[in-house]
Design a protein around this motif. Structure first.
Motif, PDB file in Angstrom:
ATOM      1  N   LEU A 434      74.481  39.207  26.417  1.00 12.10           N
ATOM      2  CA  LEU A 434      75.674  39.393  27.243  1.00 12.10           C
ATOM      3  C   LEU A 434      75.458  40.462  28.316  1.00 12.10           C
ATOM      4  O   LEU A 434      75.933  40.330  29.449  1.00 12.10           O
ATOM      5  CB  LEU A 434      76.876  39.753  26.361  1.00 12.10           C
ATOM      6  CG  LEU A 434      77.388  38.642  25.431  1.00 12.10           C
ATOM      7  CD1 LEU A 434      78.454  39.182  24.491  1.00 12.10           C
ATOM      8  CD2 LEU A 434      77.923  37.460  26.241  1.00 12.10           C
ATOM      9  N   ARG A 435      74.733  41.510  27.977  1.00 13.46           N
ATOM     10  CA  ARG A 435      74.437  42.532  28.987  1.00 13.46           C
ATOM     11  C   ARG A 435      73.550  41.964  30.099  1.00 13.46           C
ATOM     12  O   ARG A 435      73.632  42.401  31.252  1.00 13.46           O
ATOM     13  CB  ARG A 435      73.776  43.749  28.339  1.00 13.46           C
ATOM     14  CG  ARG A 435      74.756  44.629  27.555  1.00 13.46           C
ATOM     15  CD  ARG A 435      74.118  45.938  27.131  1.00 13.46           C
ATOM     16  NE  ARG A 435      73.074  45.741  26.130  1.00 13.46           N
ATOM     17  CZ  ARG A 435      73.284  45.664  24.823  1.00 13.46           C
ATOM     18  NH1 ARG A 435      74.522  45.758  24.348  1.00 13.46           N
ATOM     19  NH2 ARG A 435      72.280  45.484  23.986  1.00 13.46           N
ATOM     20  N   GLY A 436      72.719  41.005  29.751  1.00 15.22           N
ATOM     21  CA  GLY A 436      71.897  40.362  30.762  1.00 15.22           C
ATOM     22  C   GLY A 436      72.726  39.646  31.813  1.00 15.22           C
ATOM     23  O   GLY A 436      72.359  39.612  32.994  1.00 15.22           O
ATOM     24  N   ILE A 437      73.851  39.063  31.410  1.00 15.02           N
ATOM     25  CA  ILE A 437      74.753  38.420  32.372  1.00 15.02           C
ATOM     26  C   ILE A 437      75.237  39.449  33.388  1.00 15.02           C
ATOM     27  O   ILE A 437      75.267  39.188  34.603  1.00 15.02           O
ATOM     28  CB  ILE A 437      75.951  37.767  31.649  1.00 15.02           C
ATOM     29  CG1 ILE A 437      75.476  36.657  30.706  1.00 15.02           C
ATOM     30  CG2 ILE A 437      76.967  37.232  32.661  1.00 15.02           C
ATOM     31  CD1 ILE A 437      76.573  36.106  29.815  1.00 15.02           C
ATOM     32  N   GLU A 438      75.606  40.619  32.910  1.00 11.72           N
ATOM     33  CA  GLU A 438      76.081  41.674  33.810  1.00 11.72           C
ATOM     34  C   GLU A 438      74.986  42.110  34.771  1.00 11.72           C
ATOM     35  O   GLU A 438      75.255  42.452  35.931  1.00 11.72           O
ATOM     36  CB  GLU A 438      76.599  42.860  33.002  1.00 11.72           C
ATOM     37  CG  GLU A 438      77.871  42.564  32.222  1.00 11.72           C
ATOM     38  CD  GLU A 438      78.970  42.011  33.129  1.00 11.72           C
ATOM     39  OE1 GLU A 438      79.218  42.621  34.200  1.00 11.72           O
ATOM     40  OE2 GLU A 438      79.570  40.983  32.788  1.00 11.72           O
ATOM     41  N   PHE A 439      73.744  42.113  34.292  1.00  6.17           N
ATOM     42  CA  PHE A 439      72.633  42.462  35.184  1.00  6.17           C
ATOM     43  C   PHE A 439      72.588  41.502  36.372  1.00  6.17           C
ATOM     44  O   PHE A 439      72.477  41.935  37.535  1.00  6.17           O
ATOM     45  CB  PHE A 439      71.315  42.419  34.415  1.00  6.17           C
ATOM     46  CG  PHE A 439      70.100  42.493  35.303  1.00  6.17           C
ATOM     47  CD1 PHE A 439      69.594  43.718  35.709  1.00  6.17           C
ATOM     48  CD2 PHE A 439      69.463  41.330  35.741  1.00  6.17           C
ATOM     49  CE1 PHE A 439      68.479  43.782  36.546  1.00  6.17           C
ATOM     50  CE2 PHE A 439      68.351  41.385  36.577  1.00  6.17           C
ATOM     51  CZ  PHE A 439      67.861  42.620  36.972  1.00  6.17           C
ATOM     52  N   TYR A 440      72.662  40.206  36.118  1.00  3.06           N
ATOM     53  CA  TYR A 440      72.582  39.246  37.217  1.00  3.06           C
ATOM     54  C   TYR A 440      73.807  39.337  38.123  1.00  3.06           C
ATOM     55  O   TYR A 440      73.685  39.182  39.349  1.00  3.06           O
ATOM     56  CB  TYR A 440      72.434  37.824  36.664  1.00  3.06           C
ATOM     57  CG  TYR A 440      71.072  37.544  36.073  1.00  3.06           C
ATOM     58  CD1 TYR A 440      69.929  37.584  36.877  1.00  3.06           C
ATOM     59  CD2 TYR A 440      70.921  37.263  34.720  1.00  3.06           C
ATOM     60  CE1 TYR A 440      68.671  37.335  36.339  1.00  3.06           C
ATOM     61  CE2 TYR A 440      69.667  37.009  34.177  1.00  3.06           C
ATOM     62  CZ  TYR A 440      68.546  37.054  34.993  1.00  3.06           C
ATOM     63  OH  TYR A 440      67.301  36.810  34.456  1.00  3.06           O
ATOM     64  N   ARG A 441      74.977  39.621  37.567  1.00  2.00           N
ATOM     65  CA  ARG A 441      76.162  39.827  38.392  1.00  2.00           C
ATOM     66  C   ARG A 441      75.955  41.002  39.342  1.00  2.00           C
ATOM     67  O   ARG A 441      76.204  40.919  40.546  1.00  2.00           O
ATOM     68  CB  ARG A 441      77.401  40.078  37.519  1.00  2.00           C
ATOM     69  CG  ARG A 441      78.039  38.810  36.955  1.00  2.00           C
ATOM     70  CD  ARG A 441      79.214  39.177  36.027  1.00  2.00           C
ATOM     71  NE  ARG A 441      80.191  40.051  36.659  1.00  2.00           N
ATOM     72  CZ  ARG A 441      81.231  39.628  37.378  1.00  2.00           C
ATOM     73  NH1 ARG A 441      81.416  38.330  37.587  1.00  2.00           N
ATOM     74  NH2 ARG A 441      82.076  40.485  37.921  1.00  2.00           N
TER      75      ARG A 441
END
Length: 447
Positions: A434-441
């Motif tokens: 889930l933190r990876g999603i924030e990285f791409y955002r």
């Protein structure tokens, strides 16, 4: 469709259940139905992305998306690959294509082939873009998504995408593919989590060593059968590895982590210009990852001989997988292999070869953009550092159209999670994904 962590996880698990095992590149009739199903499912699960972004199918099953920004120049390219490596189900504790959730809350793990390599990144990218599109965000520069379908078999998907972009005059300011991750304990005595970002990757070669003889019945073997000659060559290659040396990205990595290193190693790393020659001799004893950072590696992976237990081999062959450190070349590696083997009757043939990639800079706007997204999404205590990508990826083809190609998988990965790649029990922790999603955002919003 609700965009919540639980629903994102549900979409991730649904896509992991589609067995997009790499197609046999030598079989023109290979069944690509799983890839078609995957493509159709993406369209269903990410309606906003598919309503706004332009999508085209390349080389049969690879996907190229374009999100038009306010400026078409200097676009961002986010890469991932759709295919996964095969499985041996009996070796797994859970169904490799069941995407089972093991544990509870943030510590829960998703067990599935592709959870990290590489559907973890692919789905996180789409989750990030779906939410940004739904919010009405428009990037200041074009954003491309490049999803190859045959990375695991060194196929043509990513190459074909590069050719499409080259023909259109697209020259990305930043390309990001799978690669290093956020790790702890991988570098000796470093006391902070490190985000190791690949600024280059090693080249890859397959070399065949072949010994030949007349053959015959095994009851009357010659003094030196082909298998013995080959075995001697293999042992020589194993006992005389390529020399160790310190390449610039590895030097940069240790200079970066030096202030965050405990004990005397802090000063050793800070003075690596002077201590490097000693360190590269010590690193191979500290584990395979450190060994691979400081030398070209060569390992025999396949052996073939006679067709039966009582038959002398007319030819015995060893396949050698060679990974070239920047500065070495396919030609220089072959010269060394011939010298080390030291037997003119052993044939040394290059089956395939890809040279090491150019080195991307670990300074400037593209690098700082990666650093900012890493710290904002993955934690202010995470230390981004340059790194040599040990394995090959589709990103090597993009170095033909961009000077800023990086390799980073934005997940905290334990040693066990890293070791499960291409092995059994591949998995990822839900909170890390889930933190990876924030990285791409954050990376896209920085455009």
């Amino acid at each position: 469709m609700a965009r919540t962590p639980d629903s994102a996880l549900g979409r991730f698990r649904e896509l992991l259940r589609i067995p997009t095992v790499s197609l046999d590149p030598d079989d023109p009739e290979a069944d690509g139905s799983a890839f078609v199903r995957f493509r159709d499912t993406l369209e269903t699960l990410y309606p906003a992305v598919h309503a706004l972004l332009e999508r085209e199918v390349v080389a049969g099953y690879s996907l190229l998306y374009r999100w038009r920004g306010t400026d078409a120049a200097s676009p961002l390219v986010l890469m991932a690959h759709i295919d996964v490596v095969p499985v041996v189900p009996a070796e797994w504790d859970h169904d490799p294509f069941g995407a089972e959730l093991v544990g509870t809350s943030d510590a829960a793990e998703v067990h599935a082939r592709g959870a990290v390599d590489d559907k973890g990144s692919l789905v996180a990218i789409l989750e990030a873009l779906e939410s940004l599109v739904a919010e009405g965000f428009t990037p200041s520069q074009d954003v491309y998504l490049a999803f190859g379908h045959n990375e695991e078999v060194a196929g043509d998907g990513a190459q074909a995408i590069v050719e499409v972009l080259r023909a259109r005059g697209v020259r990305p300011s930043l390309v990001l593919d799978e690669g290093g991750a956020v790790v702890e304990g991988a570098l000796p005595r470093v006391v902070v989590p490190t985000a190791v970002i690949g600024v280059a990757e090693r080249g890859v070669m397959t070399v065949h060593l072949t010994a030949r003889e007349l053959g015959g019945h095994a009851s009357t073997p010659p003094r030196e059968p082909a298998t013995a000659r080959l075995a001697r060559a293999v042992l020589r290659l194993h006992r005389r590895p390529f020399p160790t040396r310190l390449v610039a990205p590895v030097r940069g990595m240790f200079e970066t982590v030096a202030p965050h290193t405990a004990g005397t190693l802090r000063h050793v790393f800070a003075s690596i210009g002077m201590t490097g020659r000693v360190l590269v001799k010590v690193f191979p004893r500290l584990g395979p990852e450190l060994n691979a950072l400081v030398r070209t590696t060569a390992v025999v992976t396949e052996l073939t001989g006679a067709t039966g237990a009582n038959v002398l081999a007319t030819s015995a062959r060893a396949s050698v997988n060679v990974r070239l450190l920047p500065g070495d070349t396919a030609a220089s590696a072959v010269r060394r292999i011939r010298k080390v083997v030291g037997d003119p009757l052993i044939e040394v043939d290059v089956v395939s070869a890809s040279e090491p990639s150019p080195v991307s800079p670990w300074s400037g706007a593209a690098w700082e953009r990666l650093v900012a997204a890493t710290r904002s999404a993955l934690g202010p205590d995470v230390l981004p550092t340059p790194y040599i990508q040990l394995g090959a990826s589709d990103s090597r083809w993009f170095t033909e159209i961009s000077d800023h190609v990086y390799r980073f998988t934005p997940f905290h990965l334990t040693r066990g999670e890293r070791e499960a790649l291409h092995s059994h029990n591949e998995r990822i922790r839900v909170g890390s994904w889930l933190r990876g999603i924030e990285f791409y955002r954050d990376l896209v919003r920085a455009s």
